[in-house]
Structures are given as structure tokens and as C-alpha cells.
Design a protein around this motif. Structure first.
Motif, PDB file in Angstrom:
ATOM      1  N   THR A 147       0.839  -1.206   0.000  1.00 19.88           N
ATOM      2  CA  THR A 147       0.000   0.000   0.000  1.00 19.88           C
ATOM      3  C   THR A 147       0.875   1.257   0.000  1.00 19.88           C
ATOM      4  O   THR A 147       2.093   1.180   0.114  1.00 19.88           O
ATOM      5  CB  THR A 147      -0.920   0.030   1.236  1.00 19.88           C
ATOM      6  OG1 THR A 147      -0.113  -0.029   2.429  1.00 19.88           O
ATOM      7  CG2 THR A 147      -1.882  -1.144   1.223  1.00 19.88           C
ATOM      8  N   ALA A 148       0.206   2.394  -0.082  1.00 22.36           N
ATOM      9  CA  ALA A 148       0.916   3.671  -0.141  1.00 22.36           C
ATOM     10  C   ALA A 148       1.612   4.007   1.173  1.00 22.36           C
ATOM     11  O   ALA A 148       2.768   4.414   1.198  1.00 22.36           O
ATOM     12  CB  ALA A 148      -0.055   4.785  -0.528  1.00 22.36           C
ATOM     13  N   HIS A 149       0.889   3.866   2.301  1.00 24.75           N
ATOM     14  CA  HIS A 149       1.533   4.125   3.588  1.00 24.75           C
ATOM     15  C   HIS A 149       1.201   3.004   4.560  1.00 24.75           C
ATOM     16  O   HIS A 149       0.274   2.236   4.359  1.00 24.75           O
ATOM     17  CB  HIS A 149       1.176   5.514   4.130  1.00 24.75           C
ATOM     18  CG  HIS A 149      -0.038   5.608   4.999  1.00 24.75           C
ATOM     19  ND1 HIS A 149      -1.322   5.374   4.535  1.00 24.75           N
ATOM     20  CD2 HIS A 149      -0.177   5.934   6.314  1.00 24.75           C
ATOM     21  CE1 HIS A 149      -2.186   5.563   5.519  1.00 24.75           C
ATOM     22  NE2 HIS A 149      -1.524   5.893   6.610  1.00 24.75           N
ATOM     23  N   THR A 157       1.403   9.695   6.850  1.00 23.85           N
ATOM     24  CA  THR A 157       1.560  10.241   5.497  1.00 23.85           C
ATOM     25  C   THR A 157       2.360  11.537   5.517  1.00 23.85           C
ATOM     26  O   THR A 157       2.668  12.098   4.466  1.00 23.85           O
ATOM     27  CB  THR A 157       0.183  10.512   4.859  1.00 23.85           C
ATOM     28  OG1 THR A 157      -0.593  11.321   5.752  1.00 23.85           O
ATOM     29  CG2 THR A 157      -0.550   9.209   4.603  1.00 23.85           C
ATOM     30  N   ASP A 158       2.695  11.998   6.736  1.00 24.37           N
ATOM     31  CA  ASP A 158       3.506  13.200   6.874  1.00 24.37           C
ATOM     32  C   ASP A 158       4.966  12.917   6.498  1.00 24.37           C
ATOM     33  O   ASP A 158       5.749  13.828   6.247  1.00 24.37           O
ATOM     34  CB  ASP A 158       3.432  13.706   8.317  1.00 24.37           C
ATOM     35  CG  ASP A 158       3.807  15.168   8.441  1.00 24.37           C
ATOM     36  OD1 ASP A 158       3.768  15.867   7.413  1.00 24.37           O
ATOM     37  OD2 ASP A 158       4.139  15.613   9.546  1.00 24.37           O
ATOM     38  N   SER A 159       5.323  11.627   6.466  1.00 27.21           N
ATOM     39  CA  SER A 159       6.675  11.245   6.074  1.00 27.21           C
ATOM     40  C   SER A 159       6.812  11.294   4.553  1.00 27.21           C
ATOM     41  O   SER A 159       5.839  11.101   3.833  1.00 27.21           O
ATOM     42  CB  SER A 159       7.002   9.837   6.581  1.00 27.21           C
ATOM     43  OG  SER A 159       6.125   8.885   6.015  1.00 27.21           O
ATOM     44  N   GLU A 160       8.011  11.534   4.087  1.00 24.47           N
ATOM     45  CA  GLU A 160       8.245  11.663   2.645  1.00 24.47           C
ATOM     46  C   GLU A 160       8.568  10.301   2.027  1.00 24.47           C
ATOM     47  O   GLU A 160       9.275   9.480   2.612  1.00 24.47           O
ATOM     48  CB  GLU A 160       9.402  12.626   2.378  1.00 24.47           C
ATOM     49  CG  GLU A 160       9.080  14.083   2.706  1.00 24.47           C
ATOM     50  CD  GLU A 160       8.043  14.679   1.777  1.00 24.47           C
ATOM     51  OE1 GLU A 160       7.965  14.253   0.605  1.00 24.47           O
ATOM     52  OE2 GLU A 160       7.310  15.575   2.225  1.00 24.47           O
ATOM     53  N   SER A 202      -7.564   7.960   1.259  1.00 20.78           N
ATOM     54  CA  SER A 202      -7.151   9.221   1.880  1.00 20.78           C
ATOM     55  C   SER A 202      -5.721   9.621   1.532  1.00 20.78           C
ATOM     56  O   SER A 202      -5.164  10.551   2.116  1.00 20.78           O
ATOM     57  CB  SER A 202      -7.291   9.126   3.412  1.00 20.78           C
ATOM     58  OG  SER A 202      -6.575   8.008   3.910  1.00 20.78           O
ATOM     59  N   VAL A 203      -5.128   8.912   0.559  1.00 27.60           N
ATOM     60  CA  VAL A 203      -3.747   9.197   0.150  1.00 27.60           C
ATOM     61  C   VAL A 203      -3.703   9.374  -1.364  1.00 27.60           C
ATOM     62  O   VAL A 203      -4.276   8.561  -2.095  1.00 27.60           O
ATOM     63  CB  VAL A 203      -2.803   8.034   0.561  1.00 27.60           C
ATOM     64  CG1 VAL A 203      -1.365   8.347   0.148  1.00 27.60           C
ATOM     65  CG2 VAL A 203      -2.889   7.773   2.061  1.00 27.60           C
ATOM     66  N   PRO A 204      -3.034  10.419  -1.863  1.00 28.37           N
ATOM     67  CA  PRO A 204      -2.916  10.600  -3.320  1.00 28.37           C
ATOM     68  C   PRO A 204      -2.335   9.354  -3.991  1.00 28.37           C
ATOM     69  O   PRO A 204      -1.408   8.737  -3.464  1.00 28.37           O
ATOM     70  CB  PRO A 204      -1.965  11.794  -3.447  1.00 28.37           C
ATOM     71  CG  PRO A 204      -2.148  12.551  -2.172  1.00 28.37           C
ATOM     72  CD  PRO A 204      -2.381  11.511  -1.121  1.00 28.37           C
ATOM     73  N   ARG A 205      -2.864   9.004  -5.157  1.00 29.65           N
ATOM     74  CA  ARG A 205      -2.478   7.757  -5.805  1.00 29.65           C
ATOM     75  C   ARG A 205      -1.162   7.847  -6.568  1.00 29.65           C
ATOM     76  O   ARG A 205      -0.659   6.837  -7.073  1.00 29.65           O
ATOM     77  CB  ARG A 205      -3.582   7.285  -6.739  1.00 29.65           C
ATOM     78  CG  ARG A 205      -3.954   8.237  -7.860  1.00 29.65           C
ATOM     79  CD  ARG A 205      -5.161   7.722  -8.623  1.00 29.65           C
ATOM     80  NE  ARG A 205      -4.881   6.477  -9.333  1.00 29.65           N
ATOM     81  CZ  ARG A 205      -5.803   5.576  -9.641  1.00 29.65           C
ATOM     82  NH1 ARG A 205      -7.056   5.764  -9.280  1.00 29.65           N
ATOM     83  NH2 ARG A 205      -5.484   4.484 -10.307  1.00 29.65           N
ATOM     84  N   TYR A 246      -9.724   1.575   2.078  1.00 33.54           N
ATOM     85  CA  TYR A 246      -9.998   2.644   3.047  1.00 33.54           C
ATOM     86  C   TYR A 246      -9.028   2.458   4.204  1.00 33.54           C
ATOM     87  O   TYR A 246      -9.041   1.425   4.876  1.00 33.54           O
ATOM     88  CB  TYR A 246     -11.443   2.583   3.515  1.00 33.54           C
ATOM     89  CG  TYR A 246     -12.441   2.794   2.402  1.00 33.54           C
ATOM     90  CD1 TYR A 246     -12.820   4.077   2.011  1.00 33.54           C
ATOM     91  CD2 TYR A 246     -12.991   1.709   1.710  1.00 33.54           C
ATOM     92  CE1 TYR A 246     -13.717   4.277   0.969  1.00 33.54           C
ATOM     93  CE2 TYR A 246     -13.892   1.898   0.670  1.00 33.54           C
ATOM     94  CZ  TYR A 246     -14.251   3.182   0.308  1.00 33.54           C
ATOM     95  OH  TYR A 246     -15.137   3.373  -0.722  1.00 33.54           O
ATOM     96  N   SER A 247      -8.187   3.452   4.424  1.00 32.48           N
ATOM     97  CA  SER A 247      -7.177   3.317   5.476  1.00 32.48           C
ATOM     98  C   SER A 247      -7.455   4.222   6.667  1.00 32.48           C
ATOM     99  O   SER A 247      -7.760   3.740   7.764  1.00 32.48           O
ATOM    100  CB  SER A 247      -5.786   3.587   4.906  1.00 32.48           C
ATOM    101  OG  SER A 247      -5.734   4.840   4.245  1.00 32.48           O
ATOM    102  N   ASP A 248      -7.389   5.535   6.480  1.00 27.22           N
ATOM    103  CA  ASP A 248      -7.557   6.471   7.597  1.00 27.22           C
ATOM    104  C   ASP A 248      -8.951   7.081   7.661  1.00 27.22           C
ATOM    105  O   ASP A 248      -9.181   8.056   8.377  1.00 27.22           O
ATOM    106  CB  ASP A 248      -6.521   7.591   7.490  1.00 27.22           C
ATOM    107  CG  ASP A 248      -5.113   7.066   7.733  1.00 27.22           C
ATOM    108  OD1 ASP A 248      -4.985   6.071   8.461  1.00 27.22           O
ATOM    109  OD2 ASP A 248      -4.159   7.644   7.199  1.00 27.22           O
ATOM    110  N   SER A 249      -9.862   6.530   6.890  1.00 23.30           N
ATOM    111  CA  SER A 249     -11.231   7.045   6.853  1.00 23.30           C
ATOM    112  C   SER A 249     -12.168   5.940   6.390  1.00 23.30           C
ATOM    113  O   SER A 249     -11.773   5.049   5.629  1.00 23.30           O
ATOM    114  CB  SER A 249     -11.318   8.234   5.894  1.00 23.30           C
ATOM    115  OG  SER A 249     -12.659   8.553   5.589  1.00 23.30           O
TER     116      SER A 249
END
Length: 313
Positions: free
Chosen positions: A203-205, A227-230, A256-259, A283-286
Motif C-alpha cells: 500500500t501507499a503508507h 503520510t507526513d513522512s516523505e 485518503s492518500v494521493p495515488r 480505506y485506510s484512515d477514513s
């Protein structure tokens, strides 16, 4: 029709309208009175909103700060949010640094005497996953057993501040625990459809650590628990090597994260000679919404596992 009959007729109509108006007014007054007796609770995430409404039922009024698809890691409280928090009977939030940019707001309100429940802080630390620098993973709702513990904490808090309705809250809690037990069995059955060698969730994060631990998957991500991490090119490159080597069928975007980070990963994998597909949106953070039948915690977890299984099996 004579004038006398007309007056009689209009008098009847006027009386009827007056009665209806009075009845509606009384009904509104009763509703207003009932609403004023409800506990006013302000919370942060859609997951907590659903949990509090499930346990509190018609005894609570829940105001939620973050809507569907909002990333709590990056959320900054507005002046309107602070007003909603200050006017609540009790504030309930996730904690464990989930709402990282709101920590100062919660601290100031607590110091001022506001009744606050940090549900993450009610969990035994031995049950948590910790990352670098001893930072706890806040995505505890993805472990259904931990979600039961947070449900118990919410029920205990509502019972403490509203003891007259304790039996009501506890009854709702027991019903919900049964639903969560059924949900756990559903997830186990679905995950068992995926060959063990293919149970790798990318996944993304890093939001699915608890889910992976409970249901025995391996989880990899581009970004860390926040998601605040780069996400750097090195992170994408190393993960692309891993995916190509393991011939993983699918990776997943998050609501909730840009693809763009996952799409960059997909391109990197392709350059290594393996075509990995985007298996769907998780759905991760929402939570999701009614349109997608993902407007509750239970529906959202079911949707997530269905998407994962169909893409990996």
C-alpha cells in the motif's frame, strides 16, 4: 353558499390549521428538549464517529471534525473545529499521534478542564506496534480485537458521565461485540482464499500493520505509519525490486492518500520486467460513504478484505 355557511366553513379550516400548527410546534419542542438532553460528543475520525454512534445510539449527538477521505495525519484544526471541541460535553479522539497536528489543541482543552477521552491511551502498550524512535502505530482499528477494547473504553466513558443510561450503553456494546466477532470470522474466511505465498499487501503508507498481524499477511508500504513522512526514490526502488522478485499480483491505492506514489511504484516495477496491477482502493484512515456501502466500520472492513482477496488470490 350563504355568507353564514362560508364563515362556518372558513372557521373550520382555520381551526384545523391551528390544531396542526400546535401539534407540529409541540412535536418540535419535544424533539428540541430531547436533543438538549443528549450527550454532545465531538470526535475526530469517521471510524470513531461510527463507534460512538453505535454505542451511544439515540442518547448521544456526535459531531465529527473529519469527513470521508480526510487524512487525520495531516489535519489542522480550524477555528470552527476548536469551537466545536470547546462546546462538547466530552471529546473522544484516537490518540497515538494519529491526529498529530492537533496535539496542542487537545492539551490546552484538557488543561482547561474539558472532559477528554484518548482511546488510544486506554490500550495496553504491549498490544501496540511500535516503529522507529518508539513511535506507536495509531491504526489500531484494523485489529478487530483492539477495536473491541476501544469500544469498551467508549462505553465505559459514556456510562461514567451518563450513569442513568449505563445499561443502554452496555447493551449496545454487547451487541456490537457480537457483530465484530462475526466480522473477524468473515475476514479469516476470506483471507484463507489467498494462497499463503501471495498474502503480501502493498500500500501507499503503512496503515495495515495491525490488520496484517491479526490475519497473518505480510505488509509493505512506500511511506511510514504517517503520510507526513516523505516517500523517496530509494523507498520506491527497493519496494519495486521486492514486488518484481516476489511476482506480486497487485498493489493498492488508499482513499485518503494521493495515488501518485502507487502509480510511480507501478511504473518502477514495470521497468523491472513485471507488470503489477492496481488491485483497487482501500480505506485506510477514513471510512467510506453510503454510495459505496462503506459508511460504517464493519462495512468498510468487509469492503477492504473483499478488494484485497479478489486482487491477490
Amino acid at each position: 353558499m350563504s355568507m353564514k355557511e362560508k364563515l362556518k366553513y372558513f372557521g373550520f379550516i382555520f381551526g384545523f390549521i391551528l390544531c396542526i400548527t400546535i401539534l407540529v410546534s409541540c412535536s418540535k419542542s419535544e424533539n428540541t428538549a430531547a436533543d438538549s438532553q443528549k450527550l454532545k460528543i465531538t470526535t475526530t475520525t469517521t471510524m470513531l464517529k461510527d463507534l460512538i454512534q453505535t454505542i451511544g445510539g439515540d442518547k448521544v449527538e456526535v459531531i465529527n471534525l473529519m469527513g470521508e477521505g480526510v487524512d487525520p495525519h495531516l489535519y489542522n484544526a480550524s477555528a470552527g473545529d476548536v469551537k466545536k471541541l470547546a462546546s462538547a460535553d466530552v471529546i473522544i479522539y484516537g490518540g497515538l499521534h494519529l491526529e498529530g497536528k492537533m496535539s496542542d489543541v487537545f492539551g490546552k482543552l484538557e488543561n482547561s478542564g474539558k472532559d477528554i477521552l484518548d482511546v488510544g491511551n486506554t490500550l495496553d502498550k504491549s498490544l501496540l506496534i511500535f516503529q522507529e524512535e518508539n513511535i506507536p502505530d495509531p491504526h489500531v482499528w484494523f485489529d478487530t480485537n483492539l477495536w473491541i477494547l476501544e469500544a469498551e473504553a467508549v462505553a465505559a466513558k459514556l456510562s461514567d458521565i451518563d450513569p442513568e443510561n449505563k445499561d443502554y450503553y452496555m447493551s449496545n456494546l454487547e451487541s456490537y461485540k457480537k457483530e465484530l466477532s462475526d466480522l473477524t470470522e468473515y475476514v479469516i474466511q476470506r483471507i484463507n482464499e489467498v494462497p499463503e505465498s501471495q498474502r503480501i499487501l502493498v500500500t501507499a503508507h503503512d496503515a495495515f500493520g495491525y490488520f496484517a498481524k491479526q490475519f497473518r499477511l505480510e505488509v509493505r508500504s512506500i511511506q511510514g505509519i504517517s503520510t507526513d513522512s516523505e516517500a523517496g526514490t530509494k523507498d520506491i526502488s527497493e519496494l519495486a525490486d521486492f514486488i518484481a522478485e516476489k511476482k506480486i499480483k497487485a498493489v493498492f491505492i488508499e482513499s485518503s492518500v494521493p495515488r501518485k506514489t502507487i502509480e510511480s511504484l507501478q511504473e518502477a516495477v514495470k521497468s523491472r520486467g513485471w507488470d503489477v496491477k492496481i488491485g483497487g482502493e482501500l480505506y485506510s484512515d477514513s471510512l467510506g460513504d453510503k454510495e459505496h456501502n462503506t459508511d460504517t466500520y464493519i462495512k468498510t472492513v468487509k469492503k477492504n478484505v473483499d478488494v484485497i482477496v479478489e486482487a491477490l488470490k
